[in-house]
Design a protein around this motif. Structure first.
Motif, short mmCIF file in Angstrom:
data_model
loop_
_atom_site.label_atom_id
_atom_site.label_comp_id
_atom_site.label_asym_id
_atom_site.label_seq_id
_atom_site.Cartn_x
_atom_site.Cartn_y
_atom_site.Cartn_z
N PHE A 121 2.82 11.88 5.52
CA PHE A 121 2.15 12.64 6.58
C PHE A 121 2.59 14.10 6.59
O PHE A 121 1.83 14.96 7.03
CB PHE A 121 2.35 11.98 7.95
N VAL A 122 3.78 14.39 6.10
CA VAL A 122 4.15 15.79 5.91
C VAL A 122 3.22 16.43 4.89
O VAL A 122 2.67 17.51 5.11
CB VAL A 122 5.62 15.91 5.46
N ILE A 123 3.01 15.74 3.78
CA ILE A 123 2.12 16.26 2.73
C ILE A 123 0.69 16.36 3.23
O ILE A 123 0.01 17.37 3.02
CB ILE A 123 2.19 15.35 1.48
N MET A 124 0.23 15.30 3.92
CA MET A 124 -1.16 15.27 4.37
C MET A 124 -1.45 16.27 5.49
O MET A 124 -2.60 16.56 5.79
CB MET A 124 -1.54 13.86 4.83
N THR A 125 -0.39 16.79 6.10
CA THR A 125 -0.57 17.80 7.13
C THR A 125 -0.45 19.21 6.55
O THR A 125 -1.27 20.07 6.83
CB THR A 125 0.48 17.63 8.25
N VAL A 126 0.55 19.42 5.71
CA VAL A 126 0.81 20.78 5.19
C VAL A 126 -0.24 21.21 4.18
O VAL A 126 -0.78 22.32 4.26
CB VAL A 126 2.22 20.86 4.56
N VAL A 127 -0.56 20.34 3.23
CA VAL A 127 -1.45 20.75 2.13
C VAL A 127 -2.84 21.19 2.62
O VAL A 127 -3.32 22.26 2.26
CB VAL A 127 -1.57 19.62 1.08
N PRO A 128 -3.51 20.41 3.48
CA PRO A 128 -4.84 20.87 3.92
C PRO A 128 -4.81 22.14 4.76
O PRO A 128 -5.78 22.90 4.78
CB PRO A 128 -5.37 19.69 4.75
N PHE A 129 -3.69 22.39 5.48
CA PHE A 129 -3.68 23.50 6.42
C PHE A 129 -2.79 24.66 6.00
O PHE A 129 -2.54 25.58 6.79
CB PHE A 129 -3.26 23.00 7.81
N VAL A 374 -1.05 26.59 12.92
CA VAL A 374 0.36 26.75 12.55
C VAL A 374 1.25 25.94 13.50
O VAL A 374 2.18 25.24 13.07
CB VAL A 374 0.78 28.23 12.55
N ASP A 375 0.98 26.03 14.80
CA ASP A 375 1.75 25.28 15.78
C ASP A 375 1.64 23.77 15.53
O ASP A 375 2.64 23.05 15.56
CB ASP A 375 1.25 25.62 17.19
N ILE A 376 0.43 23.30 15.27
CA ILE A 376 0.19 21.88 15.08
C ILE A 376 0.90 21.36 13.84
O ILE A 376 1.58 20.32 13.87
CB ILE A 376 -1.33 21.61 14.98
N VAL A 377 0.78 22.08 12.72
CA VAL A 377 1.43 21.64 11.48
C VAL A 377 2.95 21.62 11.67
O VAL A 377 3.62 20.66 11.27
CB VAL A 377 1.04 22.57 10.31
N ALA A 378 3.48 22.66 12.30
CA ALA A 378 4.93 22.73 12.51
C ALA A 378 5.41 21.58 13.40
O ALA A 378 6.49 21.02 13.19
CB ALA A 378 5.31 24.07 13.12
N ARG A 379 4.60 21.21 14.39
CA ARG A 379 4.97 20.10 15.28
C ARG A 379 5.03 18.78 14.53
O ARG A 379 5.96 17.99 14.70
CB ARG A 379 3.97 19.99 16.44
N VAL A 380 4.01 18.50 13.71
CA VAL A 380 3.98 17.24 12.98
C VAL A 380 5.16 17.15 12.02
O VAL A 380 5.88 16.13 11.97
CB VAL A 380 2.65 17.09 12.22
N VAL A 381 5.38 18.22 11.26
CA VAL A 381 6.47 18.21 10.28
C VAL A 381 7.83 18.12 10.98
O VAL A 381 8.71 17.36 10.56
CB VAL A 381 6.40 19.47 9.38
N ALA A 382 8.01 18.88 12.06
CA ALA A 382 9.28 18.85 12.79
C ALA A 382 9.54 17.46 13.36
O ALA A 382 10.68 16.97 13.34
CB ALA A 382 9.27 19.90 13.90
N ASP A 383 8.50 16.82 13.87
CA ASP A 383 8.64 15.48 14.43
C ASP A 383 9.09 14.49 13.36
O ASP A 383 10.01 13.69 13.57
CB ASP A 383 7.31 15.05 15.05
N VAL A 384 8.46 14.55 12.19
CA VAL A 384 8.81 13.64 11.10
C VAL A 384 10.24 13.87 10.64
O VAL A 384 11.03 12.91 10.50
CB VAL A 384 7.84 13.83 9.91
N LEU A 385 10.61 15.13 10.42
CA LEU A 385 11.96 15.42 9.94
C LEU A 385 13.02 15.06 10.98
O LEU A 385 14.07 14.51 10.64
CB LEU A 385 12.07 16.90 9.56
N ALA A 386 12.75 15.38 12.25
CA ALA A 386 13.73 15.11 13.30
C ALA A 386 13.95 13.61 13.52
O ALA A 386 15.06 13.18 13.80
CB ALA A 386 13.29 15.76 14.61
N VAL A 387 12.89 12.82 13.36
CA VAL A 387 12.99 11.39 13.61
C VAL A 387 13.51 10.63 12.40
O VAL A 387 14.39 9.77 12.52
CB VAL A 387 11.62 10.82 14.04
N SER A 388 13.00 10.95 11.22
CA SER A 388 13.27 10.14 10.04
C SER A 388 14.44 10.61 9.18
O SER A 388 15.05 9.80 8.47
CB SER A 388 12.01 10.06 9.16
#
Length: 492
Positions: A121-129, A374-388
């Motif tokens: 989901f990091v890849i699927m969020t960052v690459v398109p946006f 930018v805010d949305i992508v950063a939120r998704v990636v930050a959530d994944v990294l912070a949790v996992s």
């Protein structure tokens, strides 16, 4: 009230059989904590998440794509806007369901099902946006307003840096983003009222019903498949953008999201204690009553602020194009030159002030759309990294990870612009095609996730059907686009 880990562990342990998370798998993440479901707040205080998502769509599908398609084939493709927004309404509310019930994001829920979803989901969020198509478009609009003066590349780079500063220096990031996008939507609605009263007239409205019915279910000929996909996917949010309903309602304090810490600026804000993993509530007659109100208000907020405003703006900008240009008379490309031609016609027929207003609205819409992305992508990636990956790290809090992600996105955008990729529609089309595949994946995962919740809060059969249709729809669009692109390459 937000609870720390020691408080959350007290009082309600051992009641898993009656918890809102139901049969949810814990995976390799900590078990959900326990807390009370807060009392519902009024609908007015819940407004915000739908506005932010629809504000992204106004920067692409509403302002550019659908009006251009209307100029080529008339009003026959507006059915796709209604379908796209309708499917996304169900997606958004099902994302909200999981967070209302558990206090954690849908992406964290996916990671509980299989830890491999975290990096994917990091890849699927960052690459398109990563492609700064919105900012490139906004920079081009600035040059239109300035009479052709200025460098699109450098204006876009400057705009990205401003976005980075706004998101980095905001004490509570969500509040800043919400205020900005609210102002944007209000300005666009004011513009819509002006053109309804003084420009569109009655004839386009009279032609709308029959044209929409005539084109229902048909893909117009003569328009590139990638462009049609852009119009359908970016009507509203699109792609991983819809998943951040979870992040926004946590910062807004909906349901069990009230027990999650908000993202703040590491520079100007005060970080809040708490865990990014979830919190469930015990199912009692009182909490069930609270849940029904939260769920009703969440659906209402998304319906009016996302679906209705999104469809209204698409229809208005499409009717404007229909009014200004006889169908088929415009022979240019579906890029910002189309907007420039429309602006010139507005200036000739209705005066320079309205022309300038139209261009400024477009500039603001596109730039603020890029801010939200930018805010949305950063939120998704930050959530994944912070949790996992960084859950127990003392320095890398979610707020610090978020800020790092923001500037990483800014840097990627600057690099892309620096190598000369500045064609906005090309960038937006790339993002749209990639996002179709992303939506197929997470719609299927949402069904799996929300079926496991407690029976009081879990997804219903009609909504399972709606998400199933979304899977089929986006899969069909992805296949159609791929086949069409291959055929184009072979014929070339």
């Amino acid at each position: 009230m937000k609870l720390n880990d020691s408080q959350a562990a007290q009082g309600l342990e051992g009641k898993d059989a009656s918890g809102s998370a139901g049969r949810q798998k814990m995976g390799r993440l900590p078990a959900l904590r326990w807390a009370e479901l807060p009392k519902p707040v009024g609908l007015r205080k819940m407004l915000g998440p739908g506005i932010i998502l629809v504000a992204v769509g106004i920067g692409s599908g509403e302002y550019i794509s659908h009006p251009y398609i209307t100029s080529q084939v008339g009003l026959t493709f507006l059915w796709a806007a209604a379908v796209g927004l309708g499917l996304q309404y169900f997606i958004n509310t099902e994302v909200a369901r999981y967070t209302l019930a558990t206090g954690e994001t849908a992406v964290t829920g996916f990671t509980r099902l299989w830890r491999g979803w975290a990096p994917l989901f990091v890849i699927m969020t960052v690459v398109p946006f990563a492609w700064p198509g919105w900012m490139s478009s906004a920079a081009t609009m600035v040059t239109f307003t300035a009479g052709g003066q200025g460098s699109v590349q450098w204006i876009a780079v400057g705009g990205l840096v401003i976005i980075g500063l706004v998101l980095t220096l905001s004490p509570i990031v969500y509040k800043t983003v919400e205020k900005i996008e609210f102002l944007k939507v209000i300005a666009i609605l004011v513009f819509a009222v002006v053109i309804i009263l003084f420009v569109i007239g009655w004839e386009p409205w009279a032609a709308l019903p029959a044209a929409t019915v005539q084109g229902a279910g048909r893909m117009p000929e003569g328009i590139p498949a990638a462009f049609l996909v852009t119009a359908m996917v970016f009507a509203g949010g699109g792609g991983a953008l819809n998943l951040t309903v979870s992040n926004y309602i946590r910062d807004k304090g909906w349901g069990m999201g009230a027990h999650a810490p908000r993202i703040v600026s590491p520079i100007t804000g005060h970080e809040e204690a708490g865990s990014a993993t979830g919190t469930q509530f015990e199912i009692t007659p009182e909490s069930e009553g609270h849940w029904k109100t939260w769920w009703k208000n969440a659906k209402t907020e998304q319906f009016w602020s996302f679906f209705v405003i999104g469809l209204f703006t698409i229809v208005i900008f499409s009717l404007l194009a229909y009014r200004l240009m006889p169908v088929g008379s415009y022979e240019g490309k579906g890029d910002l030159s189309f907007i420039q031609v429309q602006a010139n016609i507005i200036g000739e027929q209705f005066g320079g002030p309205l022309q300038t207003f139209y261009l400024l609205i477009g500039t603001v819409a596109l730039m603020f759309a890029n801010l939200a992305v930018v805010d949305i992508v950063a939120r998704v990636v930050a959530d994944v990294l912070a949790v996992s990956y960084l859950r127990d790290h003392k320095f890398w809090t979610e707020a610090k990870i978020y800020t790092t992600c923001v500037w990483t996105m800014i840097a990627l955008g600057v690099i892309i612009l620096s190598v000369g990729i500045t064609q906005p529609i090309t960038l937006l089309a790339m993002a749209a095609i990639l996002n179709c595949g992303v939506m197929v994946v997470y719609c299927a995962l949402l069904i799996r996730l929300n079926r496991s919740l407690h029976k009081v809060v879990r997804i219903t059969r009609p909504r399972i059907l709606a998400l199933g249709l979304a899977v089929l729809f986006y899969a069909a669009v992805a296949v159609f686009t791929t086949v069409t692109q291959i055929q184009t390459l072979i014929s070339a």
